[in-house]
Write an enzyme that holds these catalytic residues in place. Structure first.
Site, PDB file in Angstrom:
ATOM      1  N   ALA A 131       0.846  -1.200   0.000  1.00  0.00           N
ATOM      2  CA  ALA A 131       0.000   0.000   0.000  1.00  0.00           C
ATOM      3  C   ALA A 131       0.881   1.250   0.000  1.00  0.00           C
ATOM      4  CB  ALA A 131      -0.902  -0.005   1.222  1.00  0.00           C
ATOM      5  N   ASN A 132       0.277   2.407   0.050  1.00  0.00           N
ATOM      6  CA  ASN A 132       1.031   3.652   0.220  1.00  0.00           C
ATOM      7  C   ASN A 132       0.243   4.585   1.134  1.00  0.00           C
ATOM      8  OD1 ASN A 132      -0.716   5.484  -1.426  1.00  0.00           O
ATOM      9  ND2 ASN A 132      -0.166   4.008  -3.019  1.00  0.00           N
ATOM     10  N   ARG A 133       0.825   5.751   1.404  1.00  0.00           N
ATOM     11  CA  ARG A 133       0.260   6.613   2.448  1.00  0.00           C
ATOM     12  C   ARG A 133      -0.821   7.586   1.977  1.00  0.00           C
ATOM     13  NH1 ARG A 133       3.198   5.905   6.897  1.00  0.00           N
ATOM     14  NH2 ARG A 133       5.371   5.252   6.636  1.00  0.00           N
TER      15      ARG A 133
END
Ligand code: C5P
Length: 418
Positions: free
Chosen positions: A221-223
């Protein structure tokens, strides 16, 4: 009386809901309906019980060419055209003649008959043409109610000053003349149109991160928070657009009045975007994962004692922005991409605009304090074929509003519709 100028263009094809209150001026509304219809408007009428003491629903229906609505609890109407539908299926509501009692009920938020229930339920512009005895108009209670209604955004036309129906009485209280009311309706419709420059447009927005599964419990995932993309979807809806928001997993709420499609992976996001086309504007604000695991495990990968950690083979995800921007006939007229950079922001974004085939790039300087990622504020540069604009640091909601206003302006200038 000032000669009202009405060219009829602004009411042509528009749906006017006329709410008739109980006053002798109700007879003038037959002429008002006729004037509106000869300019191409569709007129529907709601009559209060008091209005029916002055003119009959039969007469109003004969002139409006539609059935006349009178009851809040008409069993058939509630299932067919209830007060909610009546208020939604209009572009504008006119209350004429608006009696002192009707104004008081409106100001107090009453909804004890069909007329007042429609007025409380509506999100459409409302124009009020008061008509009453001058003493009633000038009474502090009525003036208080008028001030309250003005504060609520209700617009007034009249009352005019002159002879009243009662002999010997004169002063402010005469209902505005039908053509004055038509002119005020046209002005209000024009204003409403300017407030909703994306009306009739379809805006497609991607937002949030994507989750790329490793196995049933783990993912890459990413932020990204989705704040900027969601704010854009909301702003587009506020400017009148039909909006489809394709959102990756986020913890923020769906924006109001937007069709939201929830997805997890980049491949799902691309499929949802393709299914939502055609669109006038495509805004690709999602932080799509560049890679996914080549073959995600169907079972949870076990940690075996003494065994080496598993190695993950990655494959590239589809570039959604590029896919849509370089697609012939189904390409939205305006394609907007995002770029998050930490150095040489503008130069990198200019290259990205060309490489992706999009029209505009909104470049975030993610190195700046108060950072774009996850924060509420954003410092952006807007890169178009014409050049670069650097916008001051502002809230993401303001970036969204400004961007959608610019997009509306661009479409207006290029005159493209789906
Ligand atoms: O290439 P980069 O990720 O920096 O490009 C950012 C822009 O491209 C964003 O508008 C993003 O939404 C879009 N993008 C995309 N699909 C990808 C990668 C990026 O739509 N797979």
């Amino acid at each position: 009386m000032r000669a009202p100028s009405t060219n009829g263009l602004d009411v042509n094809g528009r749906r006017i809901l006329l709410i008739l209150g109980g006053g002798i001026a109700a007879y003038k509304c037959l002429d008002l309906i006729r004037r509106l219809r000869e300019r191409g408007a569709k007129v529907r009428a709601v009559m209060t019980a008091a209005a029916q003491q002055f003119i009959t629903p039969l007469a109003v229906g004969a002139i409006s060419g539609d059935r006349v609505f009178t009851e809040l609890f008409d069993r058939e109407d509630e299932h067919d055209v209830g007060h909610i539908r009546l208020s939604r299926e209009a572009d504008l509501i006119v209350v004429a003649p608006a009696t002192a009692s009707l104004l008081a009920k409106m100001a107090g938020g009453h909804a004890d008959d069909l007329a007042t229930a429609v007025l409380l339920a509506t999100d459409k512009p409302v124009l009020v043409a008061p008509a009453m005895n001058p003493r009633m108009w000038l009474h502090p209670a009525t003036q208080r109610n008028v001030a309250t209604l003005r504060g609520d955004g209700i617009r007034f036309i009249g009352p005019n000053t002159g002879e009243m129906a009662e002999s010997g009485e004169a002063g402010p209280g005469r209902m505005a003349e039908p053509l004055e009311i038509v002119a005020a309706i046209e002005e209000l419709l024009r204003e409403a149109k300017n407030d909703r420059p994306l009306a009739g447009r379809h805006v497609l927005v991607t937002s949030g991160p994507t989750h790329e599964p490793i196995d049933p419990v783990r993912y890459i995932a990413n932020r990204s928070s989705g704040k900027q993309g969601h704010a854009i979807a909301r702003a587009a809806a506020e400017l009148g657009a039909r909006v489809t928001l394709v959102s990756g997993p986020v913890s923020i709420a769906d924006p109001p009045n937007v069709d939201v499609v929830h997805v997890e992976t980049a491949q799902e996001m691309l499929a949802a975007v393709e299914a939502a086309l055609p669109a006038d504007i495509g805004v690709f604000a999602a932080a799509v994962a560049d890679w996914r695991v080549a073959s995600a495990s169907g079972q949870k990968i076990k940690k075996e004692k003494g065994a080496a950690p598993p190695s993950l083979a990655l494959v590239e995800n589809p570039d959604i922005l590029k896919t849509i921007a370089t697609r012939g006939p189904m390409r939205p007229a305006l394609v907007i991409g995002f770029a998050a950079e930490t150095e040489n922001v503008v130069e990198a974004a200019k290259k990205k605009r060309k490489a992706k085939g999009c029209d505009w790039i909104v470049a975030n300087d993610v190195s700046e304090k108060g950072g774009a990622m996850g924060g509420d504020r954003n410092a952006v540069h807007l890169i178009t074929a014409q050049g670069t604009e650097s916008w001051p640091v502002m809230d993401k909601t303001e970036v969204a509003r400004r961007l959608m206003e610019r997009a509306a302006q661009h479409l207006r200038q290029t005159q493209v519709t789906v």
